[in-house]
Design a protein around this motif. Structure first.
Motif, PDB file in Angstrom:
ATOM      1  N   ALA A 250       0.817  -1.227   0.000  1.00 50.98           N
ATOM      2  CA  ALA A 250       0.000   0.000   0.000  1.00 50.98           C
ATOM      3  C   ALA A 250       0.848   1.273   0.000  1.00 50.98           C
ATOM      4  N   ASN A 251       2.205   1.108  -0.072  1.00 49.95           N
ATOM      5  CA  ASN A 251       3.117   2.258  -0.031  1.00 49.95           C
ATOM      6  C   ASN A 251       2.888   3.123   1.210  1.00 49.95           C
ATOM      7  N   LYS A 252       2.682   2.443   2.357  1.00 49.87           N
ATOM      8  CA  LYS A 252       2.432   3.168   3.598  1.00 49.87           C
ATOM      9  C   LYS A 252       3.533   2.964   4.632  1.00 49.87           C
ATOM     10  N   ILE A 253       4.734   2.593   4.167  1.00 52.05           N
ATOM     11  CA  ILE A 253       5.863   2.473   5.087  1.00 52.05           C
ATOM     12  C   ILE A 253       6.145   3.841   5.715  1.00 52.05           C
ATOM     13  N   GLY A 254       6.222   3.876   7.047  1.00 55.89           N
ATOM     14  CA  GLY A 254       6.420   5.136   7.750  1.00 55.89           C
ATOM     15  C   GLY A 254       5.123   5.828   8.111  1.00 55.89           C
ATOM     16  N   LYS A 255       4.014   5.319   7.565  1.00 57.16           N
ATOM     17  CA  LYS A 255       2.695   5.867   7.903  1.00 57.16           C
ATOM     18  C   LYS A 255       1.879   4.877   8.733  1.00 57.16           C
ATOM     19  N   VAL A 256       1.995   3.604   8.381  1.00 61.53           N
ATOM     20  CA  VAL A 256       1.380   2.532   9.169  1.00 61.53           C
ATOM     21  C   VAL A 256       2.515   1.628   9.640  1.00 61.53           C
ATOM     22  N   PHE A 257       2.592   1.417  10.948  1.00 59.54           N
ATOM     23  CA  PHE A 257       3.693   0.660  11.539  1.00 59.54           C
ATOM     24  C   PHE A 257       3.220  -0.742  11.918  1.00 59.54           C
ATOM     25  N   THR A 258       4.113  -1.696  11.836  1.00 59.74           N
ATOM     26  CA  THR A 258       3.735  -3.072  12.167  1.00 59.74           C
ATOM     27  C   THR A 258       4.773  -3.720  13.077  1.00 59.74           C
ATOM     28  N   VAL A 259       4.301  -4.601  13.929  1.00 66.96           N
ATOM     29  CA  VAL A 259       5.148  -5.533  14.679  1.00 66.96           C
ATOM     30  C   VAL A 259       4.444  -6.892  14.640  1.00 66.96           C
ATOM     31  N   GLY A 260       5.151  -7.918  15.021  1.00 63.27           N
ATOM     32  CA  GLY A 260       4.500  -9.225  15.036  1.00 63.27           C
ATOM     33  C   GLY A 260       5.367 -10.313  15.618  1.00 63.27           C
ATOM     34  N   LEU A 261       4.742 -11.459  15.779  1.00 63.62           N
ATOM     35  CA  LEU A 261       5.444 -12.662  16.220  1.00 63.62           C
ATOM     36  C   LEU A 261       5.994 -13.342  14.971  1.00 63.62           C
ATOM     37  N   GLY A 262       7.147 -12.922  14.499  1.00 70.41           N
ATOM     38  CA  GLY A 262       7.677 -13.455  13.251  1.00 70.41           C
ATOM     39  C   GLY A 262       9.038 -14.082  13.421  1.00 70.41           C
ATOM     40  N   THR A 263       9.328 -15.092  12.599  1.00 72.09           N
ATOM     41  CA  THR A 263      10.651 -15.715  12.638  1.00 72.09           C
ATOM     42  C   THR A 263      11.664 -14.783  11.970  1.00 72.09           C
ATOM     43  N   PRO A 264      12.914 -14.796  12.439  1.00 67.23           N
ATOM     44  CA  PRO A 264      13.902 -13.803  12.003  1.00 67.23           C
ATOM     45  C   PRO A 264      14.106 -13.708  10.497  1.00 67.23           C
ATOM     46  N   GLN A 265      14.318 -14.834   9.817  1.00 68.35           N
ATOM     47  CA  GLN A 265      14.613 -14.768   8.392  1.00 68.35           C
ATOM     48  C   GLN A 265      13.388 -14.379   7.563  1.00 68.35           C
ATOM     49  N   ALA A 266      12.202 -14.777   8.019  1.00 68.64           N
ATOM     50  CA  ALA A 266      10.980 -14.365   7.318  1.00 68.64           C
ATOM     51  C   ALA A 266      10.748 -12.865   7.463  1.00 68.64           C
ATOM     52  N   MET A 267      11.164 -12.308   8.605  1.00 70.56           N
ATOM     53  CA  MET A 267      10.917 -10.892   8.867  1.00 70.56           C
ATOM     54  C   MET A 267      12.044  -9.982   8.387  1.00 70.56           C
ATOM     55  N   LYS A 268      13.199 -10.547   8.112  1.00 76.53           N
ATOM     56  CA  LYS A 268      14.373  -9.723   7.779  1.00 76.53           C
ATOM     57  C   LYS A 268      14.124  -8.717   6.652  1.00 76.53           C
ATOM     58  N   PRO A 269      13.503  -9.108   5.524  1.00 75.14           N
ATOM     59  CA  PRO A 269      13.277  -8.118   4.456  1.00 75.14           C
ATOM     60  C   PRO A 269      12.400  -6.952   4.897  1.00 75.14           C
ATOM     61  N   TYR A 270      11.426  -7.248   5.755  1.00 79.50           N
ATOM     62  CA  TYR A 270      10.498  -6.210   6.213  1.00 79.50           C
ATOM     63  C   TYR A 270      11.137  -5.328   7.281  1.00 79.50           C
ATOM     64  N   LEU A 271      11.992  -5.916   8.102  1.00 78.70           N
ATOM     65  CA  LEU A 271      12.734  -5.131   9.080  1.00 78.70           C
ATOM     66  C   LEU A 271      13.724  -4.214   8.369  1.00 78.70           C
ATOM     67  N   THR A 272      14.296  -4.704   7.276  1.00 79.38           N
ATOM     68  CA  THR A 272      15.281  -3.927   6.518  1.00 79.38           C
ATOM     69  C   THR A 272      14.647  -2.743   5.804  1.00 79.38           C
ATOM     70  N   ASP A 273      13.461  -2.963   5.199  1.00 79.73           N
ATOM     71  CA  ASP A 273      12.847  -1.853   4.449  1.00 79.73           C
ATOM     72  C   ASP A 273      11.922  -0.989   5.300  1.00 79.73           C
ATOM     73  N   GLY A 274      11.738  -1.343   6.566  1.00 77.87           N
ATOM     74  CA  GLY A 274      10.960  -0.510   7.477  1.00 77.87           C
ATOM     75  C   GLY A 274       9.477  -0.790   7.518  1.00 77.87           C
ATOM     76  N   SER A 275       9.021  -1.776   6.747  1.00 78.71           N
ATOM     77  CA  SER A 275       7.592  -2.103   6.808  1.00 78.71           C
ATOM     78  C   SER A 275       7.243  -2.833   8.107  1.00 78.71           C
ATOM     79  N   SER A 276       8.258  -3.328   8.801  1.00 76.83           N
ATOM     80  CA  SER A 276       8.072  -3.868  10.152  1.00 76.83           C
ATOM     81  C   SER A 276       9.034  -3.164  11.090  1.00 76.83           C
ATOM     82  N   SER A 277       8.527  -2.777  12.243  1.00 76.38           N
ATOM     83  CA  SER A 277       9.362  -2.079  13.224  1.00 76.38           C
ATOM     84  C   SER A 277      10.072  -3.030  14.170  1.00 76.38           C
TER      85      SER A 277
END
Length: 344
Positions: A250-277
């Motif tokens: 939705a191109n809302k990185i920095g506008k809508v923030f997310t966290v979750g119960l995620g495994t490290p390698q699955a979450m790494k791309p999202y942590l890197t681009d900021g779509s997950s905090s």
């Protein structure tokens, strides 16, 4: 006459075999255990996850296998349904009962529907446990908990609200509607948000099963339904990347923030681009290791102590006899900086 002699010899041989088997049976594991095998035989600890094939439970399986190698007297068995289906999970448990394993461990999709089959296992002399997800109203002997319910719920809330600036509206995308662990964390999040963050509000809780694509769609629907939404929580390892993907799409990185119960390698791309905090988790492989270790303790009749030295990596695991809970430790916060410390 010759035929009679041969028949007598065969019968004598059978008697000798049965007698030997009877002697061996006396050397089985603890009284009441099923399928104990001969003295010195390995104890079969069977783990039935919610869902086989996803990184989280595969990491638990890796930990269980590590314990099998380290302990020496455990055979770790692993089988779960290919979909998060309580009925299919029950059938797998029944297959392990028929097999006569010593210990059955379940991460139940539906704790209440699992309770009767765990009672069946106990009636057969099999020790029963839960791990990762509890069935508190069942006859389970031990629940291997990844971290305290309160601390997990607080960590999810604190990490999200820090990114949101302590205020705003957020929603939760959970997985199974009947999952005891997820529902208990959500209750903490609801109470803790109201108490600590009075300017924040949970506007909805939805359930996507263990389906990442469905989590992404539900998160998109929530953002459309609530244009002023500024936060999303993915309550399990499939919805955590799912909600982050929705924000990215939705191109809302920095506008809508997310966290979750995620495994490290699955979450790494999202942590890197900021779509997950941030991702809240624990060492999943060590949870599997602890599960196998606890199964070994039950199979051999060893009492759990208030504090247990399980291994060098788990030197002080606490045991609460009142709730029959073995606690792995505190939750971890996974970020882009430490995600590569874990290979799952």
């Amino acid at each position: 006459m010759r035929r009679l002699v041969n028949r007598t010899a065969v019968i004598a041989g059978l008697i000798a075999v049965l007698a030997a088997a009877g002697c061996t049976q006396k050397n089985n594991g603890p009284a009441g255990s099923a399928g104990g095998g001969a003295e010195g035989a390995k104890h079969q600890v069977a783990f039935v996850p919610k869902l086989q094939g996803i990184p989280y439970f595969e990491a638990m399986n890796t930990g269980g296998k590590s314990a099998e190698q380290a302990l020496g007297d455990v055979t770790w068995l692993y089988q779960g349904p290919t979909q998060a289906d309580a009925a299919a999970q029950t059938q797998i448990v029944r297959s392990f009962i028929q097999r006569g394993v010593q210990v059955i461990v379940v991460a139940p999709n539906d704790p209440d529907s699992m309770a009767p089959v765990l009672k069946e296992a106990q009636a057969k002399g099999i020790k029963v446990m839960t791990s990762d997800t509890d069935a508190p109203n069942s006859v389970r002997d031990v629940f291997v908990s990844q971290a305290s319910t309160q601390k997990i719920g607080e960590a999810l809330t604190d990490n999200l609200l820090k990114a949101m600036g302590g205020k705003g509206k957020y929603a939760i995308v959970s997985c199974g509607e009947t999952a005891d662990n997820l529902n208990s964390w959500i209750k903490v999040q609801q109470a803790y948000t109201a108490q600590k963050y009075p300017q924040a509000q949970i506007v909805d809780v939805v359930y996507a099963g263990e389906d990442q694509a469905k989590s992404t769609q539900m998160a998109a629907d929530l953002m459309n339904a609530h244009p002023d939404l500024t936060g999303l929580v993915g309550e399990c390892t499939s919805s955590a990347p799912g909600v982050a993907q929705a924000v990215k799409d939705a191109n809302k990185i920095g506008k809508v923030f997310t966290v979750g119960l995620g495994t490290p390698q699955a979450m790494k791309p999202y942590l890197t681009d900021g779509s997950s905090s941030g991702a809240i988790l624990w060492d999943v492989e060590q949870l599997g290791y602890l599960t196998a270790w606890a199964g070994d303790q039950l199979a051999t009749g060893k009492a759990l102590q208030p504090v247990n030295h399980v291994s060098d990596k788990l030197p002080s695991v606490s045991w609460d006899a009142a709730t029959k809970t073995l606690l792995l430790g505190d939750p971890l916060v996974i970020t882009k900086d430490n995600a590569d410390q874990f290979n799952y």
